[in-house]
Scaffold this motif. Sequence first.
Motif, PDB file in Angstrom:
ATOM      1  N   ASP A 184       0.856  -1.191   0.000  1.00  0.00           N
ATOM      2  CA  ASP A 184       0.000   0.000   0.000  1.00  0.00           C
ATOM      3  C   ASP A 184       0.894   1.246   0.000  1.00  0.00           C
ATOM      4  N   ASN A 192      -3.865   4.012  11.354  1.00  0.00           N
ATOM      5  CA  ASN A 192      -4.377   4.153   9.983  1.00  0.00           C
ATOM      6  C   ASN A 192      -5.701   3.440   9.689  1.00  0.00           C
ATOM      7  N   ARG A 193      -5.943   2.296  10.303  1.00  0.00           N
ATOM      8  CA  ARG A 193      -7.197   1.574  10.069  1.00  0.00           C
ATOM      9  C   ARG A 193      -7.879   1.516  11.430  1.00  0.00           C
ATOM     10  N   HIS A 207     -13.787   0.173   5.186  1.00  0.00           N
ATOM     11  CA  HIS A 207     -12.697   0.996   5.735  1.00  0.00           C
ATOM     12  C   HIS A 207     -13.283   2.363   6.095  1.00  0.00           C
ATOM     13  N   ASP A 251     -12.122   5.275   6.050  1.00  0.00           N
ATOM     14  CA  ASP A 251     -11.824   6.362   5.113  1.00  0.00           C
ATOM     15  C   ASP A 251     -12.655   6.254   3.833  1.00  0.00           C
ATOM     16  N   ARG A 273     -15.094   9.329   3.230  1.00  0.00           N
ATOM     17  CA  ARG A 273     -14.679  10.171   2.095  1.00  0.00           C
ATOM     18  C   ARG A 273     -15.727  10.145   0.988  1.00  0.00           C
ATOM     19  N   ASN A 320      -8.395   7.857  -2.918  1.00  0.00           N
ATOM     20  CA  ASN A 320      -6.963   8.097  -2.671  1.00  0.00           C
ATOM     21  C   ASN A 320      -6.235   8.408  -3.991  1.00  0.00           C
ATOM     22  N   ASP A 375      -4.236  11.947  -0.261  1.00  0.00           N
ATOM     23  CA  ASP A 375      -3.002  11.386   0.323  1.00  0.00           C
ATOM     24  C   ASP A 375      -1.800  12.316   0.118  1.00  0.00           C
TER      25      ASP A 375
HETATM   26  C1  GAL Z   1      -5.899   5.575   3.874  1.00  0.00           C
HETATM   27  C2  GAL Z   1      -5.111   6.063   2.668  1.00  0.00           C
HETATM   28  C3  GAL Z   1      -5.180   5.035   1.564  1.00  0.00           C
HETATM   29  C4  GAL Z   1      -4.740   3.682   2.087  1.00  0.00           C
HETATM   30  C5  GAL Z   1      -5.494   3.302   3.332  1.00  0.00           C
HETATM   31  C6  GAL Z   1      -5.004   1.995   3.895  1.00  0.00           C
HETATM   32  O1  GAL Z   1      -5.786   6.495   4.919  1.00  0.00           O
HETATM   33  O2  GAL Z   1      -5.668   7.269   2.219  1.00  0.00           O
HETATM   34  O3  GAL Z   1      -4.391   5.410   0.482  1.00  0.00           O
HETATM   35  O4  GAL Z   1      -3.383   3.762   2.380  1.00  0.00           O
HETATM   36  O5  GAL Z   1      -5.393   4.327   4.303  1.00  0.00           O
HETATM   37  O6  GAL Z   1      -5.581   1.698   5.117  1.00  0.00           O
END
Ligand code: GAL
Length: 340
Positions: free
Chosen positions: A41, A123-124, A184, A186, A190, A242, A270
């Motif tokens: 990623d 991040n997650r 997810h 995001d 988003r 992204n 990003d």
């Molecule tokens: C987000 C990011 C994505 C990807 C994702 C993975 O925050 O914008 O590009 O990396 O996390 O969890």
Amino acid sequence: MKRLIAALLCAGLIFTAGGCVADEKEDEDITIGVVVYDEYDTFVASLMDVFMNGVTERMQSEEKKITVLRQSSGGSQITQNDQVMDLIKKGCDVICVNLVDRTDPAMIIEAARDADVPVIFFNRELVNQDLYSWDKLYYVGADAYDSGIIEGQIAADGFLEKENADKNNDGQMQLVVLEGEPGHQDSIIRSEYSVSTIMEAGISVDKLESGIANWKRAEAQNKMSRMIDKYGNGIEVVLANNDDMALGAIDEYETRKIPLSERPIIVGIDGTAVGLEAVEAGDMLGTVYNDKEGQGSAMLELALTLATDGDVSKLSLTDGKYIRFPYARVDRSNVLEYID
Ligand code: GAL
């Protein structure tokens, strides 16, 4: 000096199961476990670069031995659970976890609690019920709402300012959304907030379709190809969750040799190195900077604190649990400030 060199070598370990072993560990030595959902990623990899550079700097400036044991879970939560157990066995003082399935941290939390090893999720984002299930669990990330809102603002401004942005002159914005992984935080936020922000700017929206491309450039190119086949020149705006997916859309327009002047407005999120280049080149109207420097450094600071005196009150955590960084708008007017 010998010790410093050994420590530097240890910090360089990349995605190995073993590495610098805990049995040579001295009391003041620190071992941090880090496990990512997918080493390929783009954004997560760049966040890890910031983290690792920070480790190297700290070792040089403080002559401290910090061992980082890194793992990638290849998209499997079951693999990740085993990796975390293994990191606990290897004597990690703290473990940073980039969950594969953010709704399924139960086994990790249980194992960490049994061994009294703090965990920083990053991040997650896990649901807060899970995060609050033990006092040594933390989260480092960004404010997803912000990213959707800023992306919507960039698209709305572009649509109002750009000549012929409304290609069919119907007074509506025909848009498509390229979405990250389903479930997810995001992707969900988003996708919703980018569109609602455009509507709040007074623009009537006609959402043609959304396609899931799991954050991936090649998958996004496939989805875009199908959408162009279906809607042709009728797509006026592409909102990608992204940058990699925005770049996948651009790849498809390139492949079809469609000139820039006939392409839709394309926006990403990003501010990856390749994403910023696309903004500078004018292929992407803008992106939303996801502060990898802030997140990577804060994660390191928190990990070192937890591994030493454990006094997190000196770090400004929201609710004693969260560190979140704001996003920032990037377009052609300020992109150079972000390129290095
Ligand atoms: C987000 C990011 C994505 C990807 C994702 C993975 O925050 O914008 O590009 O990396 O996390 O969890």
